[in-house]
Design a protein around this motif. Structure first.
Motif, short mmCIF file in Angstrom:
data_model
loop_
_atom_site.label_atom_id
_atom_site.label_comp_id
_atom_site.label_asym_id
_atom_site.label_seq_id
_atom_site.Cartn_x
_atom_site.Cartn_y
_atom_site.Cartn_z
N LEU A 76 63.33 29.05 127.33
CA LEU A 76 64.25 28.31 126.45
C LEU A 76 63.51 27.20 125.71
CD1 LEU A 76 67.41 28.02 128.73
CD2 LEU A 76 67.21 29.34 126.62
N GLY A 77 62.62 26.52 126.41
CA GLY A 77 61.84 25.45 125.79
C GLY A 77 60.89 25.96 124.72
N ALA A 78 60.51 27.24 124.81
CA ALA A 78 59.63 27.83 123.79
C ALA A 78 60.42 28.37 122.60
CB ALA A 78 58.81 28.96 124.42
N ILE A 79 61.64 28.82 122.88
CA ILE A 79 62.46 29.45 121.84
C ILE A 79 63.16 28.43 120.95
CG2 ILE A 79 64.54 30.85 121.49
CD1 ILE A 79 63.68 32.42 124.05
N LEU A 80 63.68 27.36 121.55
CA LEU A 80 64.50 26.41 120.79
C LEU A 80 63.76 25.70 119.65
CD1 LEU A 80 67.56 25.92 121.19
CD2 LEU A 80 66.51 27.04 123.12
N PRO A 81 62.45 25.42 119.78
CA PRO A 81 61.76 24.79 118.64
C PRO A 81 61.66 25.67 117.40
CG PRO A 81 60.56 24.35 120.67
CD PRO A 81 61.62 25.37 120.99
N LEU A 82 61.93 26.96 117.55
CA LEU A 82 61.87 27.85 116.39
C LEU A 82 63.18 27.89 115.61
CD1 LEU A 82 59.89 30.73 118.13
CD2 LEU A 82 59.02 29.14 116.41
N ALA A 83 64.12 27.02 115.98
CA ALA A 83 65.43 27.01 115.34
C ALA A 83 65.35 26.89 113.82
CB ALA A 83 66.29 25.87 115.90
N ALA A 84 64.60 25.92 113.35
CA ALA A 84 64.56 25.67 111.91
C ALA A 84 64.02 26.88 111.16
CB ALA A 84 63.70 24.44 111.62
N ARG A 85 63.13 27.61 111.79
CA ARG A 85 62.49 28.75 111.14
C ARG A 85 63.34 30.02 111.20
NH1 ARG A 85 57.48 30.20 109.42
NH2 ARG A 85 56.60 32.19 110.08
N ALA A 92 71.88 25.94 116.80
CA ALA A 92 72.85 25.29 115.92
C ALA A 92 72.81 23.77 116.11
CB ALA A 92 74.26 25.83 116.20
N MET A 93 72.68 23.31 117.36
CA MET A 93 72.59 21.87 117.64
C MET A 93 71.34 21.28 117.00
SD MET A 93 75.12 20.66 119.59
CE MET A 93 74.50 19.35 120.63
N VAL A 94 70.23 21.98 117.15
CA VAL A 94 68.96 21.50 116.59
C VAL A 94 69.03 21.49 115.07
CG1 VAL A 94 66.49 22.01 116.33
CG2 VAL A 94 67.58 22.21 118.58
N ALA A 95 69.55 22.56 114.48
CA ALA A 95 69.64 22.66 113.01
C ALA A 95 70.53 21.57 112.44
CB ALA A 95 70.17 24.03 112.60
N GLY A 108 70.84 18.65 113.69
CA GLY A 108 70.27 17.35 114.02
C GLY A 108 70.98 16.66 115.17
N ASP A 109 71.77 17.43 115.95
CA ASP A 109 72.53 16.84 117.05
C ASP A 109 71.76 16.84 118.37
OD1 ASP A 109 74.72 16.34 115.41
OD2 ASP A 109 75.57 18.33 115.76
N ALA A 110 70.62 17.52 118.40
CA ALA A 110 69.78 17.55 119.60
C ALA A 110 68.36 17.90 119.20
CB ALA A 110 70.32 18.58 120.59
N THR A 111 67.41 17.45 119.99
CA THR A 111 66.04 17.90 119.81
C THR A 111 65.92 19.27 120.49
OG1 THR A 111 65.24 16.97 121.90
CG2 THR A 111 65.22 15.50 119.95
N PRO A 112 64.88 20.03 120.17
CA PRO A 112 64.71 21.30 120.88
C PRO A 112 64.64 21.12 122.40
CG PRO A 112 63.33 21.28 118.93
CD PRO A 112 63.91 19.89 119.06
N LYS A 113 63.99 20.07 122.85
CA LYS A 113 63.87 19.83 124.29
C LYS A 113 65.24 19.54 124.90
CE LYS A 113 61.25 17.09 127.61
NZ LYS A 113 60.20 16.06 127.78
N GLN A 114 66.04 18.72 124.22
CA GLN A 114 67.38 18.42 124.71
C GLN A 114 68.25 19.68 124.73
OE1 GLN A 114 68.27 15.42 121.78
NE2 GLN A 114 68.00 13.73 123.25
N ALA A 115 68.18 20.47 123.66
CA ALA A 115 68.98 21.69 123.58
C ALA A 115 68.59 22.68 124.67
CB ALA A 115 68.83 22.33 122.20
N ALA A 116 67.29 22.80 124.94
CA ALA A 116 66.83 23.71 126.00
C ALA A 116 67.36 23.25 127.36
CB ALA A 116 65.31 23.78 126.01
N ALA A 117 67.31 21.95 127.61
CA ALA A 117 67.81 21.42 128.88
C ALA A 117 69.31 21.64 129.02
CB ALA A 117 67.47 19.94 129.01
N LEU A 118 70.06 21.41 127.94
CA LEU A 118 71.50 21.64 127.97
C LEU A 118 71.83 23.12 128.18
CD1 LEU A 118 72.70 19.29 125.10
CD2 LEU A 118 73.35 19.12 127.52
N ALA A 119 71.09 23.99 127.52
CA ALA A 119 71.33 25.43 127.66
C ALA A 119 71.09 25.87 129.10
CB ALA A 119 70.44 26.21 126.69
N TRP A 120 69.99 25.40 129.68
CA TRP A 120 69.67 25.79 131.05
C TRP A 120 70.70 25.23 132.02
CZ3 TRP A 120 67.30 29.52 133.24
CH2 TRP A 120 66.96 29.47 134.59
N ARG A 121 71.10 24.00 131.82
CA ARG A 121 72.11 23.38 132.69
C ARG A 121 73.42 24.16 132.61
NH1 ARG A 121 74.47 17.17 132.24
NH2 ARG A 121 76.08 17.46 133.80
#
Length: 194
Positions: A86-95, A156-159, A161-174
């Protein structure tokens, strides 16, 4: 000559990622302009929008696979690998986010790539389930769908601007582990009503 063609095609793909990530409704003329090529050159490489979207989807799938493989190379468990992925995938959101609205599933190459990714994820979740990460009564297919949809939610959260990729990955895993984890009382298990 072949190298020039390959680099031109790669350049067009990069321009398309940049243009469509900013404006998913952009035209091929916009992509050609951003790439610094004429429309005729673009059409020599991609017959039309659908052809370009298929190429972008296949490129994105390869990028995701490579990012996950690199990130999880030293993971000792499937559970940890799923979290790290998840931490590797979420930073690719913008792309990659715009591809969610441009389904290319009718292309057999895309369908096979998606099927392969789903098989791999299903296997990894089954193995994590055996490690005790998920409630054994929750169907694997449900966890696979939840994982995929949480990636989309994170993007969607990252795009937005409501979360950083790291925050979104942590929320997704939780969300995934608390919703399908092995801690829920069996009395509340919807898969085996009492």
């Amino acid at each position: 000559m072949r190298d020039i063609n390959v680099s031109t095609e790669a350049h067009i793909l990069e321009a398309a990622f940049a243009v469509f990530s900013q404006n998913p409704g952009a035209s091929l003329a916009d992509v050609a302009k951003h790439a610094g090529v004429g429309r005729a050159t673009l059409h020599r490489h991609f017959a039309g929008r659908d052809d370009l979207i298929v190429a972008l989807t296949l490129t994105a799938a390869q990028e995701l696979d490579e990012a996950v493989e690199t990130a999880t190379a030293h993971c000792q468990t499937y559970t940890h690998a799923l979290e790290v992925a998840l931490g590797a995938i979420l930073p690719l959101a913008a792309r990659h986010m715009f591809l969610a609205t441009e389904p290319a599933i009718n292309d057999p190459r895309v369908a096979e790539v998606y099927a392969s990714q789903t098989r791999d994820l299903t296997h990894d979740i089954d193995m994590a389930k055996a490690e005790g990460a998920f409630d054994p009564h929750v169907p694997t297919e449900w966890i696979v769908q939840a994982y995929d949809n949480l990636i989309y939610a994170g993007w969607a959260m990252v795009a937005a601007g409501d979360a950083t990729p790291k925050q979104a990955a942590a929320l997704a895993w939780r969300t995934l582990t608390q919703g399908t984890g092995n801690d829920a009382p069996s009395a509340r298990n919807p898969w085996h009503p009492h």
